[in-house]
Design a protein around this motif. Sequence first.
Motif, PDB file in Angstrom:
ATOM      1  N   PRO A  83       0.823  -1.642  -0.089  1.00 19.16           N
ATOM      2  CA  PRO A  83       0.220   0.089   0.003  1.00 19.16           C
ATOM      3  C   PRO A  83       0.282   1.538  -0.039  1.00 19.16           C
ATOM      4  N   ILE A  84      -0.035   2.234  -0.976  1.00 17.56           N
ATOM      5  CA  ILE A  84       0.847   3.479  -1.084  1.00 17.56           C
ATOM      6  C   ILE A  84       0.181   4.809   0.310  1.00 17.56           C
ATOM      7  N   ALA A  85       1.056   5.246   0.486  1.00 13.78           N
ATOM      8  CA  ALA A  85       0.210   6.617   1.282  1.00 13.78           C
ATOM      9  C   ALA A  85       1.262   8.435   0.385  1.00 13.78           C
ATOM     10  N   VAL A  86      -0.010   9.301  -0.342  1.00  8.63           N
ATOM     11  CA  VAL A  86       0.633  10.587  -0.276  1.00  8.63           C
ATOM     12  C   VAL A  86      -0.085  11.438   0.181  1.00  8.63           C
ATOM     13  N   VAL A  87       0.363  12.820   0.247  1.00  8.03           N
ATOM     14  CA  VAL A  87       0.175  13.875   1.017  1.00  8.03           C
ATOM     15  C   VAL A  87      -1.440  14.269   0.695  1.00  8.03           C
ATOM     16  N   GLY A  88      -0.755  14.634  -1.219  1.00  3.48           N
ATOM     17  CA  GLY A  88      -2.201  15.362  -2.205  1.00  3.48           C
ATOM     18  C   GLY A  88      -2.076  14.669  -3.108  1.00  3.48           C
ATOM     19  N   GLY A  89      -3.064  16.061  -4.326  1.00  4.25           N
ATOM     20  CA  GLY A  89      -3.333  15.565  -5.778  1.00  4.25           C
ATOM     21  C   GLY A  89      -2.214  15.472  -6.673  1.00  4.25           C
ATOM     22  N   GLY A  90      -1.119  16.524  -6.161  1.00  5.09           N
ATOM     23  CA  GLY A  90       0.445  16.142  -7.278  1.00  5.09           C
ATOM     24  C   GLY A  90       0.949  15.212  -7.040  1.00  5.09           C
ATOM     25  N   GLY A 105      -5.424  -1.963  -9.128  1.00  5.32           N
ATOM     26  CA  GLY A 105      -4.967  -2.479  -8.285  1.00  5.32           C
ATOM     27  C   GLY A 105      -4.435  -2.146  -7.005  1.00  5.32           C
ATOM     28  N   PHE A 106      -3.988  -0.670  -6.605  1.00  8.72           N
ATOM     29  CA  PHE A 106      -2.626  -0.503  -5.940  1.00  8.72           C
ATOM     30  C   PHE A 106      -3.478  -0.149  -5.015  1.00  8.72           C
ATOM     31  N   THR A 107      -3.387   0.343  -4.007  1.00  4.21           N
ATOM     32  CA  THR A 107      -4.250   0.482  -2.121  1.00  4.21           C
ATOM     33  C   THR A 107      -3.112   1.694  -1.950  1.00  4.21           C
ATOM     34  N   ILE A 108      -4.059   2.803  -2.349  1.00  6.11           N
ATOM     35  CA  ILE A 108      -3.438   4.294  -2.031  1.00  6.11           C
ATOM     36  C   ILE A 108      -4.236   5.100  -1.095  1.00  6.11           C
ATOM     37  N   TYR A 109      -3.812   5.290   0.036  1.00  5.17           N
ATOM     38  CA  TYR A 109      -4.180   6.490   0.985  1.00  5.17           C
ATOM     39  C   TYR A 109      -3.878   8.068   0.587  1.00  5.17           C
ATOM     40  N   ALA A 110      -4.816   8.970   0.477  1.00  5.01           N
ATOM     41  CA  ALA A 110      -4.273  10.338   0.348  1.00  5.01           C
ATOM     42  C   ALA A 110      -5.759  10.125   0.690  1.00  5.01           C
ATOM     43  N   PRO A 111      -5.721  12.196   1.555  1.00  2.00           N
ATOM     44  CA  PRO A 111      -6.973  12.821   1.619  1.00  2.00           C
ATOM     45  C   PRO A 111      -7.687  13.305   0.163  1.00  2.00           C
ATOM     46  N   SER A 112      -9.032  13.642   0.474  1.00  2.00           N
ATOM     47  CA  SER A 112      -9.903  13.708  -1.013  1.00  2.00           C
ATOM     48  C   SER A 112      -9.958  15.278  -0.848  1.00  2.00           C
ATOM     49  N   ASN A 113      -9.709  15.875   0.133  1.00  2.00           N
ATOM     50  CA  ASN A 113     -10.451  17.544   0.142  1.00  2.00           C
ATOM     51  C   ASN A 113      -9.048  18.044  -0.323  1.00  2.00           C
ATOM     52  N   PRO A 114      -8.535  19.182  -0.866  1.00  2.00           N
ATOM     53  CA  PRO A 114      -7.667  19.591  -0.788  1.00  2.00           C
ATOM     54  C   PRO A 114      -7.314  20.275   0.110  1.00  2.00           C
ATOM     55  N   SER A 115      -8.268  20.860   1.386  1.00  2.00           N
ATOM     56  CA  SER A 115      -8.165  21.767   2.036  1.00  2.00           C
ATOM     57  C   SER A 115      -7.124  20.780   3.313  1.00  2.00           C
ATOM     58  N   GLU A 116      -7.164  19.355   3.262  1.00  2.00           N
ATOM     59  CA  GLU A 116      -6.064  19.046   3.632  1.00  2.00           C
ATOM     60  C   GLU A 116      -5.028  18.053   3.689  1.00  2.00           C
ATOM     61  N   TRP A 117      -4.563  18.402   2.184  1.00  2.00           N
ATOM     62  CA  TRP A 117      -3.483  18.002   1.680  1.00  2.00           C
ATOM     63  C   TRP A 117      -2.279  18.662   2.228  1.00  2.00           C
ATOM     64  N   ASP A 118      -1.965  17.344   3.658  1.00  2.00           N
ATOM     65  CA  ASP A 118      -0.869  17.881   4.638  1.00  2.00           C
ATOM     66  C   ASP A 118      -0.895  16.450   5.813  1.00  2.00           C
ATOM     67  N   SER A 119       0.430  16.455   5.899  1.00  4.59           N
ATOM     68  CA  SER A 119       1.117  15.189   7.166  1.00  4.59           C
ATOM     69  C   SER A 119      -0.489  15.191   7.952  1.00  4.59           C
TER      70      SER A 119
END
Length: 264
Positions: A83-90, A105-119
């Motif tokens: 699994p992968i985790a990233v902070v934001g859209g970029g 088929g990859f498991t990716i965790y990321a905030p969906s709201n741009p206002s929460e694109w941080d750690s």
Amino acid sequence: MPNIVLTRPLGQSLRLGELLHRKFPTLEQIQLPLLAIVPNENPADAKRLKDLLPSTDLAVFVSPNAVECSMRLLQAEWPKNIPIAVVGGGSLEALSNHGITAQHGFTIYAPSNPSEWDSEGLWKILNQSQSSWSGKNILFLKGIGGRAWLGEQFLLQGAEIHSISTYKRVPLADDSPAWLGLKKSIPSDSICLLTSSEAARHFAQFLKENPSWAMSWLNEAMMLCTHERIAQACAELGFENIDCCAPGDDSLLVKIEQWHTNKN
């Protein structure tokens, strides 16, 4: 004539530059890459990355640069079982460029709201996905230095942390011709995009070391920051005019349009 100073590393403002050109054809764009990204190509680190992957429970790419430079270091396809985790859209876009998407088929965790694109936003999502990270092996793929907050949260839950620096940031040289774009422009007619606190510090240091012409950039130009932490750093560094918006080109366009409208 109003102008915008794009301070991301070379190549990372292409999409925004195209959008700005279409929307504001009279807005002059000044390329000032305050930091250059130098990939890590050390064979020992490449081997360490490959050796760590089989026991990794979650890989955290801290930025789009981390995605690009990690793939360059790995020189292989990313395993679908990690699994992968990233902070934001970029970073999501960077992963997509390598075919790494949920649809594939990859498991990716990321905030969906741009206002929460941080750690903090990413940590919230990760805690929703798992009750505890105790005993898990977490691999951070990052640049040299950077914020340690997210890693500390994992450690507090009893996870084991590994990290590989896949790139380093090199400040723009003081004698670079890129600075001439500022010297030829009017600060009060300028908006500067700042997407990292490190870049803001280097910017302020250069301006203060060239007071004969550059101090007015501290006092008169608008600094548009993509996070409250960057805005706070700008205030501490002495910038007078500071605005803030969510990360992402769409959010930036809204703020730039507001500024541009007020200038006309």
